[in-house]
Enzyme design. Structure first.
Site, PDB file in Angstrom:
ATOM      1  N   SER A 182       0.871  -1.179   0.000  1.00  0.00           N
ATOM      2  CA  SER A 182       0.000   0.000   0.000  1.00  0.00           C
ATOM      3  C   SER A 182       0.908   1.228   0.000  1.00  0.00           C
ATOM      4  O   SER A 182       2.092   1.136   0.375  1.00  0.00           O
ATOM      5  CB  SER A 182      -0.836  -0.014   1.280  1.00  0.00           C
ATOM      6  OG  SER A 182      -1.448   1.240   1.499  1.00  0.00           O
ATOM      7  N   TYR A 195      -2.946   0.057  10.401  1.00  0.00           N
ATOM      8  CA  TYR A 195      -2.792  -0.258   8.975  1.00  0.00           C
ATOM      9  C   TYR A 195      -1.395   0.101   8.489  1.00  0.00           C
ATOM     10  O   TYR A 195      -0.720  -0.686   7.822  1.00  0.00           O
ATOM     11  CB  TYR A 195      -3.853   0.500   8.182  1.00  0.00           C
ATOM     12  CG  TYR A 195      -3.935   0.080   6.724  1.00  0.00           C
ATOM     13  CD1 TYR A 195      -4.446  -1.160   6.365  1.00  0.00           C
ATOM     14  CD2 TYR A 195      -3.509   0.941   5.711  1.00  0.00           C
ATOM     15  CE1 TYR A 195      -4.529  -1.540   5.028  1.00  0.00           C
ATOM     16  CE2 TYR A 195      -3.598   0.575   4.383  1.00  0.00           C
ATOM     17  CZ  TYR A 195      -4.113  -0.671   4.041  1.00  0.00           C
ATOM     18  OH  TYR A 195      -4.188  -1.043   2.720  1.00  0.00           O
TER      19      TYR A 195
END
Ligand code: NAD
Length: 260
Positions: free
Chosen positions: A143, A156
């Site tokens: 990501s 995250y």
């Protein structure tokens, strides 16, 4: 000729979003794909759409035996395993560290790290011997949050940094037998789910708001869709990338030129 003609691919989280777009593209490019996902409904749709080209396993990436079942299924059905894509993941919806209670923080850590990080450890471990046999490759879904703040909250972002460490060390340890790379998408319009312990602390936004936010966050000002990332996976999985390992292809609308 199709880029992935006859390749056997195992992907986690292939029933929705980015994973699903990759399954579609890979089948189009001649691959046979085994998909592990916890959504039985999503897997049924894949079976209906692709028939004999796919095998599906309803399971959980936090359970090692489910990966073993998936690898066995791929080898039994398609004779070998060439590519692993560890893609299943969950989100913290930008939950703010200071607002979250210690209990919720701990529970969120256990759930999110089990899926995003341990799920990738397990997938790689279960697949590595078969991948060595074919001199195959692994692709992790990272990501923008693997590199920059503000792509999520601390859970995250830390989990996506951890996956980057896993990718680098595995690329080192598995050379020269197995290439290990990653695709790092930026904010993308998908159904990426927010883990339960953090839901009381975040705003769950509708798709229109999400699209606006994605657009403002990347320099190319695009609302990224799952299909925008499949070219990067295709390159890394294919024999055209035989000299590439330990690399991450950022597919994020240019976060690197944003400046912090
Ligand atoms: P998605 O929710 O559409 O797809 C994720 C899939 O993983 C779903 O089918 C879900 O059922 C499955 N899954 C989740 N937890 C699982 C578990 N424990 N066991 C088995 N399957 C499980 O979301 P997506 O956006 O396509 O996410 C795919 C990957 O892309 C994730 O790793 C995510 O972190 C990453 N990513 C997403 C974005 C984004 O903005 N959507 C950006 C960068 C990276």
């Amino acid at each position: 000729m199709a880029e992935l003609s006859g390749k056997s691919v195992y992907i986690t989280g292939g029933a929705s979003g980015i994973g699903r777009a990759v399954v579609e593209e890979f089948v189009k490019e001649g691959a046979f794909v085994t998909v592990l996902d916890r959504s039985a409904e999503g897997l049924k749709e894949l079976e209906q759409q692709f028939g004999e080209k796919v095998r599906t396993i309803t399971g959980d990436v936090t359970i090692y035996e489910d990966h073993q079942r998936a690898v066995e299924t791929a080898v039994e059905a398609f004779g070998k395993l060439d590519v692993l894509i560890s893609n299943a993941g969950v989100f913290d919806a930008f939950a703010k560290f200071v607002n979250v209670t210690p209990e919720a923080m701990s529970e969120a850590y256990d759930i999110l790290f089990s899926i995003n990080v341990k799920g990738s450890f397990f997938a790689a471990k279960a697949a590595v011997e078969e991948l060595k046999r074919t001199r195959g490759n692994i692709i992790f879904t990272l990501s923008g949050a693997s590199f920059y703040p503000d792509g999520g909250g601390v859970w995250y972002t830390a989990s996506k940094h951890a996956q980057l460490g896993l990718l680098r060390q595995l690329a080192f340890e598995l050379a020269p037998d197995v290439r290990v790379n990653a695709v790092a998408p930026g904010g993308t319009l998908t159904a990426l789910s927010v883990i339960a312990p953090l839901r009381p602390f975040v705003n769950i936004v509708d798709n229109e708001t999400k699209a606006k936010s994605i657009k403002t966050r990347n320099p190319l000002k695009i609302v990224m869709a799952s299909e925008d990332h499949v070219g990067a996976y295709l390159l890394l999985a294919s024999d055209k990338a035989r000299a590439i390992t330990g690399e991450v292809i950022s597919s994020d609308g240019g976060l690197v030129v944003r400046g912090l």
